[in-house]
Design a protein around this motif. Structure first.
Motif, PDB file in Angstrom:
ATOM      1  N   VAL A  37       1.170  -1.277  -0.071  1.00  0.00           N
ATOM      2  CA  VAL A  37      -0.010   0.064  -0.012  1.00  0.00           C
ATOM      3  C   VAL A  37       0.574   1.247  -0.311  1.00  0.00           C
ATOM      4  N   LEU A  38       0.541   1.996  -1.174  1.00  0.00           N
ATOM      5  CA  LEU A  38       1.270   3.498  -1.122  1.00  0.00           C
ATOM      6  C   LEU A  38       0.671   4.413  -0.413  1.00  0.00           C
ATOM      7  N   THR A  39       0.602   5.730   0.101  1.00  0.00           N
ATOM      8  CA  THR A  39      -0.433   6.599   0.140  1.00  0.00           C
ATOM      9  C   THR A  39       0.729   7.692  -0.430  1.00  0.00           C
ATOM     10  N   ILE A  40      -0.403   9.026  -0.987  1.00  0.00           N
ATOM     11  CA  ILE A  40       0.110   9.529  -1.263  1.00  0.00           C
ATOM     12  C   ILE A  40      -0.772  11.224  -0.840  1.00  0.00           C
ATOM     13  N   GLU A  41      -0.602  11.636   0.060  1.00  0.00           N
ATOM     14  CA  GLU A  41      -1.351  12.290   1.094  1.00  0.00           C
ATOM     15  C   GLU A  41      -1.315  13.984   1.026  1.00  0.00           C
ATOM     16  N   ASP A  42      -1.895  15.135   1.450  1.00  0.00           N
ATOM     17  CA  ASP A  42      -1.827  16.710   1.905  1.00  0.00           C
ATOM     18  C   ASP A  42      -2.347  16.996   2.900  1.00  0.00           C
ATOM     19  N   PRO A  43      -2.395  17.097   3.982  1.00  0.00           N
ATOM     20  CA  PRO A  43      -0.811  16.815   4.663  1.00  0.00           C
ATOM     21  C   PRO A  43      -0.959  14.777   4.678  1.00  0.00           C
ATOM     22  N   VAL A  44       0.034  13.943   5.083  1.00  0.00           N
ATOM     23  CA  VAL A  44      -0.374  12.461   5.552  1.00  0.00           C
ATOM     24  C   VAL A  44      -1.328  12.633   7.081  1.00  0.00           C
ATOM     25  N   GLU A  45      -2.928  12.206   6.874  1.00  0.00           N
ATOM     26  CA  GLU A  45      -3.455  12.481   8.085  1.00  0.00           C
ATOM     27  C   GLU A  45      -2.669  11.075   9.094  1.00  0.00           C
ATOM     28  N   ILE A  46      -2.718   9.772   8.750  1.00  0.00           N
ATOM     29  CA  ILE A  46      -2.639   8.479   9.926  1.00  0.00           C
ATOM     30  C   ILE A  46      -1.082   8.394   8.923  1.00  0.00           C
ATOM     31  N   LYS A  47      -0.293   8.307  10.482  1.00  0.00           N
ATOM     32  CA  LYS A  47       0.885   7.606  10.087  1.00  0.00           C
ATOM     33  C   LYS A  47       0.309   5.687  10.332  1.00  0.00           C
ATOM     34  N   HIS A  48       1.246   4.909   9.423  1.00  0.00           N
ATOM     35  CA  HIS A  48       1.184   4.057   9.713  1.00  0.00           C
ATOM     36  C   HIS A  48       2.166   2.712   8.679  1.00  0.00           C
ATOM     37  N   ALA A  49       2.927   2.518   9.708  1.00  0.00           N
ATOM     38  CA  ALA A  49       3.438   1.276   9.634  1.00  0.00           C
ATOM     39  C   ALA A  49       4.063   0.297   8.515  1.00  0.00           C
ATOM     40  N   ASN A  50       3.217   0.457   7.904  1.00  0.00           N
ATOM     41  CA  ASN A  50       2.737  -1.024   7.472  1.00  0.00           C
ATOM     42  C   ASN A  50       2.779  -0.548   6.258  1.00  0.00           C
ATOM     43  N   PHE A  51       2.403   0.585   5.590  1.00  0.00           N
ATOM     44  CA  PHE A  51       2.639   1.578   4.098  1.00  0.00           C
ATOM     45  C   PHE A  51       3.759   2.142   3.741  1.00  0.00           C
ATOM     46  N   ILE A  52       3.746   1.937   2.278  1.00  0.00           N
ATOM     47  CA  ILE A  52       4.457   3.583   1.928  1.00  0.00           C
ATOM     48  C   ILE A  52       3.657   4.743   2.020  1.00  0.00           C
ATOM     49  N   GLN A  53       4.309   5.578   2.386  1.00  0.00           N
ATOM     50  CA  GLN A  53       3.909   6.961   3.093  1.00  0.00           C
ATOM     51  C   GLN A  53       4.494   8.480   2.336  1.00  0.00           C
ATOM     52  N   LEU A  54       3.297   9.112   1.408  1.00  0.00           N
ATOM     53  CA  LEU A  54       4.387   9.780   0.201  1.00  0.00           C
ATOM     54  C   LEU A  54       3.600  11.942   0.762  1.00  0.00           C
ATOM     55  N   GLN A  55       4.316  12.133   1.156  1.00  0.00           N
ATOM     56  CA  GLN A  55       2.909  13.604   1.235  1.00  0.00           C
ATOM     57  C   GLN A  55       3.538  14.778   0.257  1.00  0.00           C
ATOM     58  N   VAL A  56       2.395  15.356  -0.197  1.00  0.00           N
ATOM     59  CA  VAL A  56       2.388  16.087  -1.450  1.00  0.00           C
ATOM     60  C   VAL A  56       3.031  17.565  -0.754  1.00  0.00           C
ATOM     61  N   ASN A  57       4.641  18.103  -1.266  1.00  0.00           N
ATOM     62  CA  ASN A  57       5.047  19.324  -1.302  1.00  0.00           C
ATOM     63  C   ASN A  57       5.592  19.556  -2.637  1.00  0.00           C
ATOM     64  N   ASN A  58       4.453  20.867  -2.781  1.00  0.00           N
ATOM     65  CA  ASN A  58       3.349  21.345  -4.206  1.00  0.00           C
ATOM     66  C   ASN A  58       5.280  22.592  -4.705  1.00  0.00           C
ATOM     67  N   ALA A  59       6.100  23.011  -3.055  1.00  0.00           N
ATOM     68  CA  ALA A  59       6.710  24.060  -3.476  1.00  0.00           C
ATOM     69  C   ALA A  59       8.172  22.628  -4.094  1.00  0.00           C
ATOM     70  N   ALA A  60       7.858  22.073  -3.421  1.00  0.00           N
ATOM     71  CA  ALA A  60       9.706  21.216  -4.103  1.00  0.00           C
ATOM     72  C   ALA A  60       8.822  20.140  -5.207  1.00  0.00           C
ATOM     73  N   LYS A  61       7.951  20.392  -6.169  1.00  0.00           N
ATOM     74  CA  LYS A  61       6.818  20.106  -7.325  1.00  0.00           C
ATOM     75  C   LYS A  61       6.689  18.660  -7.187  1.00  0.00           C
ATOM     76  N   MET A  62       6.088  18.123  -5.346  1.00  0.00           N
ATOM     77  CA  MET A  62       5.841  16.911  -5.541  1.00  0.00           C
ATOM     78  C   MET A  62       4.200  17.160  -5.681  1.00  0.00           C
ATOM     79  N   THR A  63       3.392  17.150  -6.626  1.00  0.00           N
ATOM     80  CA  THR A  63       2.213  17.409  -6.916  1.00  0.00           C
ATOM     81  C   THR A  63       1.620  15.783  -6.181  1.00  0.00           C
ATOM     82  N   TYR A  64       0.382  15.738  -6.327  1.00  0.00           N
ATOM     83  CA  TYR A  64      -0.654  14.548  -6.585  1.00  0.00           C
ATOM     84  C   TYR A  64       0.078  13.973  -7.805  1.00  0.00           C
ATOM     85  N   THR A  65       0.242  14.913  -9.064  1.00  0.00           N
ATOM     86  CA  THR A  65       0.331  13.639 -10.076  1.00  0.00           C
ATOM     87  C   THR A  65       1.732  13.175 -10.184  1.00  0.00           C
TER      88      THR A  65
END
Length: 177
Positions: free
Chosen positions: A19-47
């Motif tokens: 499971v890979l999550t992409i959120e803005d921001p990550v709302e629930i931290k979960h050890a079993n998931f790969i979690q990425l957070q949107v950061n528009n300033a760093a061009k880390m958009t959802y897309t």
């Protein structure tokens, strides 16, 4: 919505799915998931994160929310490539989810090929004024044919079991699900 989505994702992770999550921001931290957070300033958009996430070959994507055309397109592309995608979108009813995605430029054929289930949720007060999620689910062909029967059925059940007031029932009975 997030709690429901994470519960579904956890059930899939328990079945040995990545499971890979992409959120803005990550709302629930979960050890079993790969979690990425949107950061528009760093061009880390959802897309961009969805495109990058495909390289990790997850079985399941959790996309925090579809808010724009680019995210909608990237989310549908992930689903069309064979990934299970769990996401949220603001809509007035389950059937309006398809309308929203069509408005965001998703081609009808892609939408029909990728959209499998819609769970419509509303927070409604119980008799003590505490909020609880009431949900109705439509799946398969009923996504395209549903006229709100599931929502009305769930709402009527809540009223009959005295979980909601008559006033709450009256306020929400005209919604389509």
């Amino acid at each position: 919505k997030t709690t429901t989505m994470y519960s579904l994702a956890q059930a899939l992770a328990n079945d040995n799915k990545i499971v890979l999550t992409i959120e803005d921001p990550v709302e629930i931290k979960h050890a079993n998931f790969i979690q990425l957070q949107v950061n528009n300033a760093a061009k880390m958009t959802y897309t961009n994160l969805i495109k990058s996430g495909l390289r990790h070959r997850p079985d399941v994507f959790v996309i925090g929310e579809i808010r724009d055309e680019q995210t909608a397109q990237a989310t549908v592309n992930a689903a069309l490539s064979g990934h299970t995608v769990l996401t949220t979108i603001h809509a007035l009813s389950a059937t309006n989810v398809t309308v929203r995605l069509l408005e965001m430029g998703i081609k009808p054929a892609y939408l029909k090929a990728s959209l499998q289930t819609v769970i419509y949720q509303r927070l409604l007060p119980d008799l003590q004024g505490e909020l609880h999620a009431l949900q109705a689910q439509v799946a398969g062909q009923t996504i395209w044919e549903n006229k709100g029967e599931k929502w009305h059925e769930k709402l009527a059940e809540a009223l009959a079991s005295k979980k909601i007031t008559t006033a709450t029932y009256e306020q929400f009975k005209n919604l389509e699900a």
